[in-house]
Design an enzyme around this catalytic site. Structure first.
Site, PDB file in Angstrom:
ATOM      1  N   ALA A   7       6.189   8.146  -4.236  1.00 14.19           N
ATOM      2  CA  ALA A   7       5.605   7.288  -5.265  1.00 14.19           C
ATOM      3  C   ALA A   7       6.347   7.403  -6.591  1.00 14.19           C
ATOM      4  O   ALA A   7       6.714   8.485  -7.020  1.00 14.19           O
ATOM      5  CB  ALA A   7       4.138   7.661  -5.469  1.00 14.19           C
ATOM      6  N   CYS A   8       6.545   6.238  -7.207  1.00 18.90           N
ATOM      7  CA  CYS A   8       7.116   6.194  -8.561  1.00 18.90           C
ATOM      8  C   CYS A   8       6.338   5.141  -9.347  1.00 18.90           C
ATOM      9  O   CYS A   8       5.370   4.578  -8.839  1.00 18.90           O
ATOM     10  CB  CYS A   8       8.612   5.878  -8.516  1.00 18.90           C
ATOM     11  SG  CYS A   8       9.022   4.201  -7.996  1.00 18.90           S
ATOM     12  N   GLY A   9       6.761   4.878 -10.541  1.00 22.58           N
ATOM     13  CA  GLY A   9       6.038   3.951 -11.406  1.00 22.58           C
ATOM     14  C   GLY A   9       5.768   2.590 -10.788  1.00 22.58           C
ATOM     15  O   GLY A   9       4.648   2.105 -10.785  1.00 22.58           O
TER      16      GLY A   9
END
Length: 91
Positions: A7-9
């Site tokens: 997960a990232c932004g």
């Protein structure tokens, strides 16, 4: 096969880079994994369905799955230690 949620932004660019590095490291260690990517805000709803969650940002939510912060895979500082930690959850 272990499943890893990265997960990232926005769930696109940064998580793609990190997922690639994790897959390569795991493959070199003889561990077959499947990675999927998402936005950080999606982790609480998806994280419990995976063996490991790896994030590139601050994650303050709760999931029953182990969570590893992996900003080091982008900066290079502490990269090896992070990859070893990730692998320890996948063996």
């Amino acid at each position: 096969m272990k499943r890893v949620l990265v997960a990232c932004g926005n769930g696109i660019a940064t998580s793609t880079v990190v997922a690639s590095k994790i897959r390569e490291y795991a493959e070199n260690a003889g561990v077959i994994i499947k990675t999927e990517q998402c936005k950080l805000m999606e982790v609480p709803g998806k994280g419990d369905d995976y063996d490991l969650v790896v994030t590139t940002g601050q994650f303050g939510g709760q999931v029953n799955t182990p969570v590893v912060g992996a900003l080091s895979l982008l900066t290079g500082i502490g990269k090896e230690a992070t990859l070893k930690e990730i692998l320890s959850y996948l063996k």
